[in-house]
Design a protein around this motif. Structure first.
Motif, mmCIF file in Angstrom:
data_model
loop_
_atom_site.group_PDB
_atom_site.id
_atom_site.type_symbol
_atom_site.label_atom_id
_atom_site.label_comp_id
_atom_site.label_asym_id
_atom_site.label_seq_id
_atom_site.Cartn_x
_atom_site.Cartn_y
_atom_site.Cartn_z
ATOM 1 N N SER A 57 -62.297 -20.996 30.518
ATOM 2 C CA SER A 57 -62.071 -21.406 31.788
ATOM 3 C C SER A 57 -62.255 -22.918 31.945
ATOM 4 O O SER A 57 -61.335 -23.626 32.730
ATOM 5 C CB SER A 57 -62.969 -20.749 32.799
ATOM 6 O OG SER A 57 -62.382 -19.321 32.855
ATOM 7 N N ASP A 182 -55.504 -17.739 33.799
ATOM 8 C CA ASP A 182 -56.984 -17.460 33.427
ATOM 9 C C ASP A 182 -57.342 -16.059 33.908
ATOM 10 O O ASP A 182 -57.625 -15.747 34.946
ATOM 11 C CB ASP A 182 -57.900 -18.320 34.041
ATOM 12 C CG ASP A 182 -59.319 -18.359 33.412
ATOM 13 O OD1 ASP A 182 -59.626 -17.532 32.620
ATOM 14 O OD2 ASP A 182 -60.112 -19.203 33.978
ATOM 15 N N GLU A 183 -57.170 -15.159 32.618
ATOM 16 C CA GLU A 183 -57.464 -13.671 32.891
ATOM 17 C C GLU A 183 -56.885 -13.179 34.097
ATOM 18 O O GLU A 183 -57.618 -12.587 35.036
ATOM 19 C CB GLU A 183 -59.011 -13.672 33.027
ATOM 20 C CG GLU A 183 -59.887 -14.237 31.598
ATOM 21 C CD GLU A 183 -61.080 -13.609 31.353
ATOM 22 O OE1 GLU A 183 -61.330 -12.378 31.602
ATOM 23 O OE2 GLU A 183 -62.028 -14.053 30.867
HETATM 24 MG MG LIG Z 1 -63.507 -17.635 32.260
#
Ligand SMILES: [Mg+2]
Ligand SMILES: Nc1ncnc2c1ncn2[C@@H]1O[C@H](COP(=O)(O)OP(=O)(O)O)[C@@H](O)[C@H]1O
Length: 338
Positions: A57, A182-183
């Protein structure tokens, strides 16, 4: 290979660790991202994988300029954007957008989906002038598979998967070239994950998008990625084409990650052993010397503590295969295969 749309060179992000209340003294640094380099080609999907806390991240935030790089460069079409500010930064930001992990917390509960998706137009009115916005938002809802009539509803009136579609619509609003996901499906039910991934793939074709797709395990990115990069403790330890990473991983950490997920083995080799890593991930404030993975690696020898393994290509790759591995023993497979 197509020209890189993004090139990351030796990127570093350290968060200072301070002590004291009144006179803050820096006593160290969390080395969240610590010398990462890679390229992203136009139209490509690069999967980024690694355990929680390895810096994924942070990498995304620095690429987006939401956090300032401590050192290194982020070249967008050849221009270093990592130190831009003001109007120049605003202009670049339009082209690089992000879809966040948690559709439950990343959408403001007091805003209608129309306002959420249309918010980027407030900053970039040139993309959709005021009179056209409602229509632009409805088109975006349609594009992500939501009913355009839902424009006045609030986030809590949608399911998790629908909320992530709203997040994706917002990410698309400014017609970006790159989307960093991001995920994006980690918080969703397994049954919904595939739908959202399929949508992202379909949008990629439609809008010629380049993706960075972050996930914490290799099974999720397999389907969508052209190339995959594996991170460990702030470093990229292995990166290569899909086939190279899933069939010929040479870094022990990647091999351990692969052994932990049920990935179908196209070579038909049976009985791949489950590799259980011993110990916890060391603190990024105090990473091991030499190879950062050595404290958990079953191959580690003395040189691993003193020599930092470079992320380098083995010499015997042929054709389109590209594959870099940061392990002193990475050449073993190629030598054995020759
Ligand atoms: Mg993360
Ligand atoms: N704002 C911050 N200040 C200090 N440390 C941070 C900050 N953000 C992240 N970190 C630390 O940096 C490391 C990497 O975090 P992160 O990039 O969120 O990892 P990931 O996304 O791979 O789980 C972690 O040790 C995390 O605690």
């Amino acid at each position: 290979m197509a020209e890189p749309i993004l090139e990351v060179r030796d990127l570093v992000k350290h968060y200072p660790l301070t002590q004291g209340v009144l006179f803050k003294k820096q006593v160290g640094a969390v080395k969240a991202v610590d010398g990462v380099s890679f390229t992203l080609a136009k139209g490509e999907t690069l999967g980024i994988v690694g355990e929680s806390g390895c810096g994924k991240s942070t990498l995304a935030k620095v690429l987006m300029n939401l956090e300032r790089a401590t050192a290194g460069q982020v070249l967008y079409k050849g221009e270093d954007i990592s130190r831009l500010s003001g109007a120049a930064l605003k202009a670049v930001r339009r082209n690089i957008q992000m879809v966040f992990q948690d559709p439950y917390t990343s959408l403001n509960p007091r805003m209608t989906v129309g306002d959420i998706i249309g918010e980027p137009f407030e900053i970039h009115p040139e993309v959709a002038p005021k009179g056209d916005r409602r229509k632009a938002v409805q088109d975006l809802l349609d594009v992500v598979g939501l009913n355009p009539e839902y424009i006045n509803r609030y986030p809590h009136q949608f399911s998790g998967g629908q909320r992530q579609r709203i997040g994706i619509a917002r990410g698309l609003a400014l017609k970006p070239e790159i989307i960093i996901c991001d995920e994006p499906v980690s918080a969703l039910d397994v049954s919904v994950q595939a739908q959202v991934i399929n949508l992202l793939e379909q949008l990629q074709g439609e809008f010629e998008l380049s993706y960075m797709f972050i996930a914490h395990d290799l099974s999720i990115v397999r389907h969508i990625s052209d190339r995959v990069g594996v991170m460990y403790l702030g470093r990229m330890v292995e990166i290569g084409t899909d086939a190279e990473i899933y069939e010929h991983a040479t870094h022990p950490y990647t091999q351990a990650l692969l052994s932990a997920v049920p990935v179908p083995d196209p070579t038909g080799r049976e009985g791949r052993e489950r590799i259980i890593l011993s110990g916890d991930i060391p603190s990024p404030a105090n990473p091991p010397s030499g190879c950062r993975f050595r404290t958990r690696c079953w191959k580690a020898e003395e040189r691993c503590a003193t020599e930092v393994p470079l992320l380098a290509a083995p010499t015997l790759l042929t054709g389109d295969a590209r594959h870099d591995s940061a392990c002193h023993f990475a050449a073993e497979r190629e030598v054995a295969a020759a």
